[in-house]
Design an enzyme around this catalytic site. Structure first.
Site, PDB file in Angstrom:
ATOM      1  N   THR A   1       3.301 -20.441  30.577  1.00 11.58           N
ATOM      2  CA  THR A   1       2.465 -21.655  30.529  1.00 11.58           C
ATOM      3  C   THR A   1       1.206 -21.242  29.777  1.00 11.58           C
ATOM      4  O   THR A   1       1.090 -20.081  29.366  1.00 11.58           O
ATOM      5  CB  THR A   1       2.072 -22.136  31.941  1.00 11.58           C
ATOM      6  OG1 THR A   1       1.077 -21.225  32.448  1.00 11.58           O
ATOM      7  CG2 THR A   1       3.246 -22.149  32.897  1.00 11.58           C
ATOM      8  N   CYS A   2       0.250 -22.163  29.656  1.00 14.28           N
ATOM      9  CA  CYS A   2      -0.947 -21.780  28.915  1.00 14.28           C
ATOM     10  C   CYS A   2      -1.756 -20.733  29.681  1.00 14.28           C
ATOM     11  O   CYS A   2      -2.587 -20.041  29.096  1.00 14.28           O
ATOM     12  CB  CYS A   2      -1.794 -22.994  28.575  1.00 14.28           C
ATOM     13  SG  CYS A   2      -2.054 -24.066  29.971  1.00 14.28           S
ATOM     14  N   ASN A   3      -1.524 -20.598  30.966  1.00 10.85           N
ATOM     15  CA  ASN A   3      -2.309 -19.630  31.742  1.00 10.85           C
ATOM     16  C   ASN A   3      -1.537 -18.419  32.222  1.00 10.85           C
ATOM     17  O   ASN A   3      -2.123 -17.513  32.790  1.00 10.85           O
ATOM     18  CB  ASN A   3      -2.915 -20.316  32.968  1.00 10.85           C
ATOM     19  CG  ASN A   3      -4.096 -21.168  32.575  1.00 10.85           C
ATOM     20  OD1 ASN A   3      -4.823 -20.814  31.662  1.00 10.85           O
ATOM     21  ND2 ASN A   3      -4.247 -22.301  33.215  1.00 10.85           N
TER      22      ASN A   3
ATOM     23  N   SER B   1      -3.169 -21.319  40.578  1.00 14.19           N
ATOM     24  CA  SER B   1      -3.499 -21.874  39.261  1.00 14.19           C
ATOM     25  C   SER B   1      -4.984 -21.763  38.963  1.00 14.19           C
ATOM     26  O   SER B   1      -5.794 -21.617  39.882  1.00 14.19           O
ATOM     27  CB  SER B   1      -3.118 -23.352  39.214  1.00 14.19           C
ATOM     28  OG  SER B   1      -1.770 -23.505  39.493  1.00 14.19           O
TER      29      SER B   1
ATOM     30  N   GLY C   1     -15.413 -40.197  20.245  1.00 13.64           N
ATOM     31  CA  GLY C   1     -15.365 -38.839  20.796  1.00 13.64           C
ATOM     32  C   GLY C   1     -14.023 -38.559  21.464  1.00 13.64           C
ATOM     33  O   GLY C   1     -13.335 -39.485  21.896  1.00 13.64           O
TER      34      GLY C   1
ATOM     35  N   GLY D   1     -17.520 -45.648  20.111  1.00 14.08           N
ATOM     36  CA  GLY D   1     -17.543 -44.273  19.601  1.00 14.08           C
ATOM     37  C   GLY D   1     -16.147 -43.687  19.617  1.00 14.08           C
ATOM     38  O   GLY D   1     -15.228 -44.247  20.222  1.00 14.08           O
TER      39      GLY D   1
ATOM     40  N   GLN E   1       6.796 -26.385  35.220  1.00 18.25           N
ATOM     41  CA  GLN E   1       7.019 -25.224  34.354  1.00 18.25           C
ATOM     42  C   GLN E   1       7.909 -24.180  35.032  1.00 18.25           C
ATOM     43  O   GLN E   1       8.756 -23.574  34.396  1.00 18.25           O
ATOM     44  CB  GLN E   1       5.668 -24.639  33.933  1.00 18.25           C
ATOM     45  CG  GLN E   1       5.006 -25.536  32.890  1.00 18.25           C
ATOM     46  CD  GLN E   1       3.483 -25.461  32.901  1.00 18.25           C
ATOM     47  OE1 GLN E   1       2.878 -25.042  33.879  1.00 18.25           O
ATOM     48  NE2 GLN E   1       2.875 -25.884  31.805  1.00 18.25           N
TER      49      GLN E   1
END
Lengths: 276, 426
Positions: free
Chosen positions: B48-50, B108, B190, B188, B119
């Site tokens: 996973t991303c971590n 996590s 953003g 806006g 995941q």
């Protein structure tokens, strides 16, 4: 058959049953206790059945439904509030407002059980069909108005929490603002219509039934004042476009006056509209 | 217990290291094949991303943590930036505790992250499709998914928004009853503003207006999310028609002042208005929150919501730890039953219970003098049928402990005869 001993037991048991119910709903709301949350609806059903039994036995024991004195009316009010809340809980599937609404039922039941007395001979005036309609519409009206007040009060609490970013239990557990406002408003409209009906029936029946009837009776003036305040709240909402908070504040003011009127006039007032 | 795990995660390595050891689905599939051929009979791997995690059981020989981390580093060609010290290795019951904590969301980076369970599930799916799972990891997968589900159902570990954009949506849900009947104005372009808009759309909002200084960018947002573009100069009018306004503009001063809000509220007959100011410096004059029925949240107040939710999730960690402990106990009990001795005993008991049940049911069909004989004969038949399988099991095991194929045989036997099912309901 003599039902009086059973009634005597239930007079004491009913406030205790409501108190236990409040403890369960309180634990579910404040402590997030899942077991209490699961048990609460079943306990509510049991208490409602017990309350019906109490009312039934009382009717059988004294040969008339318990609607002839203010403290008999109070136990009926507690029952109506519980039944209305049971219906709401079954419809919405959430029990988050139970603690607050049923607290009101507990208050009425405790007051009723503390002061209620076995009635003597029933005044023949009270054996009238019009009285039945008058009392039924007044009961439904006051139940709805009480529910409206609780929802309104909860709306104000949540409104304050969200506006000040000070989010706590109220924010976590209660339904959204719009729902609370809708519930409060709908209950208020229904309650207002029912109370209006009760007043109309009363204005036909009372002068005929009571020789001492007077328009300047304290209870009638108090009730009319409360009715006018509710009328003002509804008018402001519809005609002036007052949204949410302002209407609710006005209706809570009306509810406060109602409670005050009931307590003061029933305790000290000299009114023909009292049958104790 | 022949279980092993290797993990590189946010506790053990910084992002620039973790990203070097990130395995795509394809890489994970080919790695488990190679691991199975070289080190273990059962293995799975997911990234996973971590974190990147390897779980394995039933080893072919001796494989240490250094061999395995070396293997993963080599697979990714990350020798220059990743070292074996970035990994943490665990074995036996520690593996269970680690995986169950990961699946329960308490290991996590953001406590209670709901993505992690998916995941883990994906990792097991790849492994199953690549046929690198066996009885132990299959069972481990069931338990870890169960921990994840229980943690979410029995505790509040995943409740409450933990990002600014989700916090805004959570608040909108506390103000309005049905978001699909509401309209939103985005001022806006953003990124957080657009993300918040996306979350609101996922909750049913479909009436969208976008105002931006650069009309092209506003058009771009509208073509992605739907809605209409309104000129930046007409925010005033658009505000009176919106139930929710998100501002995310880079500007020196407020683009919406209190007077504009008061005017809008008058036109909209004081219907509630939720203002989400994501700008730094702030885009909406803080005085606007004084207007009745206006709910104004800026980044700071949204941050308060996020912190509150994170705190509440942290309070739930002990409850999830209790679930982890319980499931570890269940798994250990199942694993212990895989030994030869208990399996033979359970098999004998199960078959004997069938035999005696059938004999009891039919005993009246026999003459009184034959009944004892029937009992004796059926006992002998059962004993003879079971003799060969029991002897084979005993011979295959070394001092009662099982590894490799024997473990698979025992598992198959237990599955076929339904042994131990009453101990743990799936």
């Amino acid at each position: 058959m003599n039902f009086t001993p059973a009634v005597d037991v239930l007079v004491i048991a009913m406030p205790l049953a409501y108190a236990m119910l409040i403890i369960l709903y309180g634990r579910a709301f404040f402590a997030g206790n899942r077991k209490a949350e699961e048990l609460a609806p079943r306990a509510l059903m049991t208490v409602v059945l017990l309350h019906f039994l109490y009312v039934g036995l009382r009717t059988a024991a004294f040969d008339h439904p318990p609607v002839t004195t203010v403290f008999e009316i109070m136990t009926m009010l507690a029952l109506c509030i519980s039944v209305a809340y049971l219906y709401i809980e079954m419809r919405t599937g959430t029990s988050s407002t139970g603690f607050f609404i049923l607290s009101l039922a507990l208050l009425f039941q405790v007051t009723s059980s503390t002061f209620i007395r076995d009635p003597g001979e029933l005044d023949p005036i009270l054996r009238s069909n019009l009285l039945g309609f008058h009392v039924t519409s007044a009961l439904l009206g006051y139940t709805a108005i009480s529910l409206s007040a609780v929802y309104g009060f909860l709306y104000l609490l949540l409104y304050r929490e969200i506006r000040t970013s000070n989010l706590g239990l109220i924010y976590s557990r209660l339904p959204n603002l719009e729902t609370l406002e809708k519930m409060s408003y709908k209950a208020m409209v229904f309650g207002f219509l029912m109370v209006t009906t009760a007043i109309l029936i009363g204005s036909i029946w009372l002068p005929r039934a009571f020789p001492s009837f007077s328009l300047w009776d304290g209870k009638l003036i108090g009730t009319m004042l409360v009715w006018l305040l509710y009328a003002a709240a509804l008018t402001a909402n519809k005609a002036l476009g007052w949204q949410g908070r302002k209407t609710i504040i006005l209706s809570l003011l009306a509810f406060g006056c109602l409670v005050l009127e009931m307590s003061i006039i029933n305790a000290f007032g000299d009114t023909f509209h009292s049958f104790q | 217990m022949d279980l092993f795990s290797l993990s590189i995660n946010h506790h053990t390595a910084p992002l620039e290291v973790r990203e070097k050891i990130w395995f795509s689905e394809e890489e994970a599939r080919s790695s488990v094949h190679r691991l199975k051929g070289k080190f273990f009979r059962e293995c799975m791997l997911f990234s996973t991303c971590n974190r990147t995690e390897l779980y394995a059981a039933n080893p072919r020989g001796h494989a240490g943590a250094a061999d395995l981390s070396g293997f993963l580093i080599e697979m990714k060609g990350a020798g220059g930036s990743v070292s074996p010290d970035h990994f943490v290795a665990k074995d036996s019951e520690e593996v269970l505790t680690h995986l169950f904590r990961v699946a329960g969301g308490i290991d996590s980076m953001v406590i209670g992250d709901i993505q992690i369970l998916n995941q883990v599930k994906e990792g097991f799916r790849f492994a199953r499709e690549e046929r690198t799972l066996g009885p132990v990891l299959n069972r481990l997968m069931q338990h870890s998914l169960r921990v994840g589900k229980r943690a979410r159902a029995e505790t509040s570990i995943s409740e409450g928004a933990v990002s600014v954009s989700y916090a805004a949506v959570e608040l909108a849900n506390k103000i309005f009853d049905d978001l699909s009947t509401k309209s939103v104005l985005l001022v806006g372009a953003g990124k957080t503003g657009e993300l918040t808009l996306r979350h609101l759309i996922s909750k049913g909002i479909s009436r969208i207006k976008v105002a931006n200084r650069t009309a092209d960018r506003a058009q771009e947002i509208v073509s992605t999310h739907g809605g209409i573009v309104v000129p930046f100069g007409q925010i005033d009018a658009a505000l009176s028609e919106a139930d929710i306004a998100i501002t995310s503009v880079t500007a020196a001063g407020p683009v919406i002042n209190a007077a504009m809000v008061a005017r809008a509220m008058k036109i909209r007959k004081r219907d509630p208005l939720f203002l989400i100011d994501l700008g730094v410096p702030r885009n909406i004059d803080p005085e606007a929150r004084r207007v009745d029925n206006v709910f104004l949240y800026d980044l700071d107040s949204l941050g308060t919501v996020v912190n509150r939710n994170l705190g509440k999730r942290a309070d739930e960690i002990p409850s999830v730890e209790a679930i982890v402990k319980e499931e570890v106990k269940h798994f250990v009990s199942w694993y212990s039953s895989l030994q030869v001795g208990p399996t033979i005993q359970e098999l004998l008991t199960a078959v004997e219970s069938i035999r005696s049940g059938e004999v009891q049911k039919n005993i009246n069909r026999f003459n009184a003098e034959d009944r004892e004989l029937v009992d004796l004969v059926t006992k002998r038949i059962v004993k003879k049928i079971l003799h060969q399988p029991i002897m084979t099991l005993k011979q295959q095991s070394e001092n009662g402990s099982v590894r490799g194929e024997v473990l698979e045989h025992i598992h198959a036997l237990r599955e076929i005869f339904g042994l131990g099912r009453q101990d743990y309901d799936e």
